[in-house]
Scaffold this active site. Structure first.
Site, short mmCIF file in Angstrom:
data_model
loop_
_atom_site.label_atom_id
_atom_site.label_comp_id
_atom_site.label_asym_id
_atom_site.label_seq_id
_atom_site.Cartn_x
_atom_site.Cartn_y
_atom_site.Cartn_z
CE LYS A 124 2.39 -52.91 90.96
NZ LYS A 124 1.29 -53.29 91.86
CB SER A 157 0.28 -57.02 90.80
OG SER A 157 0.07 -55.78 91.45
CB SER A 210 -0.70 -55.67 94.55
OG SER A 210 -1.35 -56.53 93.65
N1 GLN Z 1 -4.18 -60.39 93.44
C1 GLN Z 1 -5.21 -59.42 93.50
C2 GLN Z 1 -5.88 -59.29 92.15
O1 GLN Z 1 -5.45 -59.90 91.25
C3 GLN Z 1 -4.68 -58.10 93.99
C4 GLN Z 1 -4.08 -57.24 92.97
C5 GLN Z 1 -3.63 -55.91 93.48
O2 GLN Z 1 -3.65 -55.63 94.67
N2 GLN Z 1 -3.24 -55.04 92.57
O3 GLN Z 1 -6.81 -58.58 92.01
#
Ligand code: GLN
Length: 505
Positions: free
Chosen positions: A84, A159, A183
């Site tokens: 990532k 994400s 994410s």
């Molecule tokens: N979708 C969640 C957010 O937008 C989780 C994001 C994440 O785990 N980095 O905060």
């Protein structure tokens, strides 16, 4: 069979038995990337040259190995991985999906990367993500979205959507993601792969571009839970560069074999309430039935503060985000005015006639002002504003402090539940992978995708999403993930239960 379809376990066996070379394995991954990634866009950057060179080195290294030496190679020796883009690899660009870091090259390796290098794994490239990991679909990436390999008109989740899509489309053997509120697990669920978020503190965050530091955790995304377990073993451990990592002593170690028979699985009634897609519910119910037939005991439990998890998360995360994003002031990363000025002064002093160097300096300035003007995307700006508001004098007690209290209650809910059950299970996502644009208009719609994943981060617990089945919708077979949540520090137990369950589905 194309080698890129293999799991870590299979690929590593093949390398040891010399059924194929690391070069062939890496080559098949790049073939898949070339064939599919122009459409899927899982990668922001690929390291073809260095990966092929590394593969050659690995092959040379083992060319004279005897059987004993081959069998004692590290688990990830020669395994092609995708990383990532918020995890630092020295010398490589790390954008975190943001224009703000479009020109930033990492100055050091993240601890997890150091550990993987030590095992002589191979890095194929960096994967796409929502900007600074804020989002659930990759639609917030500054460099365009990624597509779900199961249906190109749908999101891969976020994400860590690029990592999930790369694994699901066999464009790597496994990948790393990060999970602040889901994410890793969300895109794993949407793409039909295994995704594991470790107990907070199991894996070092050193070299992870921070989103919300009290929740962020790096973890594996893989084709099987077994693979996720192998990758987790390689990256975990206390780290002097991250004081929030926890001593080995406080964790249970080693891969256990946990039987499903007589295991008590708690199913929170709050995770099956309104808002859950009926087809997703049916897949999860059926999967739990299978576990029951295998001898597990399924028990309804309650996590009474569940409905406050999302609001508390969306106070605490923006607050931490507003602090973490403050460092991206345009001076330290990418091109800066002062760097452009210094460059110009230097060239003026030494070579007043050099039009080229002067133009270089002007270009630098230009890039700088563009980067700054484009700066953060809408979601990041939204969170900086919300967080700054929640932390400001007069509102701090009403929002931030209250959210922290709720966080405590949520942790207590889990503690109470684990007095009676071995593990907690439910859906990872309340919905099937959605179409592009479906949830971007209204941020709350996007936030609702996080309803079953954020409580785990608030409590610092380990959780894994395991493929449980699929739903056919409009001609596409869309994956559904089942989430298993473990108690604090019991990552090994959780993973071995999830592995047993995986055999059933
Ligand atoms: N979708 C969640 C957010 O937008 C989780 C994001 C994440 O785990 N980095 O905060």
């Amino acid at each position: 069979m194309n080698l890129n379809h293999l799991t870590i376990k299979q690929a590593s066996e093949g390398i040891r038995k010399k059924d194929f070379s690391v070069t062939e394995l890496v080559s098949d991954c790049f073939c898949a990337i070339k064939e599919k990634d122009s459409e899927i866009h899982a990668y922001l950057e690929i390291f073809e040259e260095s990966a092929r060179a590394d593969a050659k080195k690995r092959d040379e290294e083992i060319s004279h190995h005897n059987d004993a030496e081959l069998s004692s190679l590290p688990a990830l020796f020669g395994i092609p991985l995708a990383i990532k883009d918020n995890i630092l690899i020295e010398g490589s660009r790390a954008t975190a999906g943001s224009k703000m870091l479009a020109h930033y090259h990492a100055l050091y390796d993240a601890t997890v990367i150091k550990k993987l290098k030590k095992q002589r794994a191979i890095f194929l490239g960096k994967t796409n993500m929502d900007e600074f990991a804020m989002g659930s679909s990759t639609e917030n990436s500054a460099f365009g979205f990624s597509r779900n390999p199961h249906d190109l008109s749908r999101v891969p989740g976020g994400s860590s959507g690029g990592s999930a899509a790369a694994v699901a489309a066999d464009m790597c053997i496994a990948a790393l993601g990060s999970d602040t509120g889901g994410s890793i697990r969300q895109p794993a669920s949407f793409c039909g792969i295994a995704g594991f978020k470790p107990t907070y503190g199991q894996v070092s965050r050193h070299g992870l571009i921070a989103m919300a530091s009290s929740l962020d955790q790096i973890g594996p995304m893989a084709k099987t839970v077994e693979d996720a377990h192998i990758l987790f073993e390689a990256i975990r451990g206390q780290d002097e560069c991250d004081s929030t990592t926890i001593k080995e002593l406080n964790y249970e170690l080693g891969i256990k074999n946990q039987e499903l028979r007589n295991l008590k699985i708690g199913v929170p009634k709050e995770y099956f309430s309104e808002g859950l897609d009926v087809d997703v519910k049916a897949v999860i119910t059926e999967a739990l039935e299978k576990a029951k037939r295998a001898g597990a005991r399924i028990e309804e439990i309650t996590l009474p503060h569940s409905r406050f998890a999302l609001p508390a998360y969306y106070i605490i995360v923006p607050s931490e985000v507003s602090a973490n994003m403050a460092r991206f002031d345009g001076i330290r990363y990418g091109y800066s005015v002062s760097a452009a000025n210094r460059h110009e002064q230097r060239t003026t002093l030494t070579d007043t006639n050099s039009k080229d160097t002067r133009r270089d300096a002007e270009n630098l300035y230009d890039v700088y002002t563009k980067t700054r003007a484009q700066g953060f995307g809408t979601e990041v700006k939204r969170r900086i504003m919300l967080g700054t508001y929640a932390l400001s004098a007069g509102y701090y007690d009403a929002y931030y402090v209250k959210a922290q209290k709720v966080r405590r209650l949520i942790t207590q809910d889990f503690d109470n539940a684990f007095k009676n059950v071995d593990i907690i299970a439910g859906p990872t996502m309340p919905m099937l992978p959605f179409r592009f644009g479906e949830r971007t208009e209204n941020p709350l719609q996007m936030y609702l995708a996080d309803v079953y994943t954020v409580a785990v981060n608030l409590a610092g617990l380990p959780a894994v999403s395991v493929p449980a089945g699929a739903v056919t919708r409009l001609g596409s077979k869309l994956p559904v993930g089942l989430q298993f949540i473990g108690s604090h520090g019991k990552d090994q137990k959780l993973l071995s239960i999830a592995r047993q369950f995986e055999q059933l589905t």
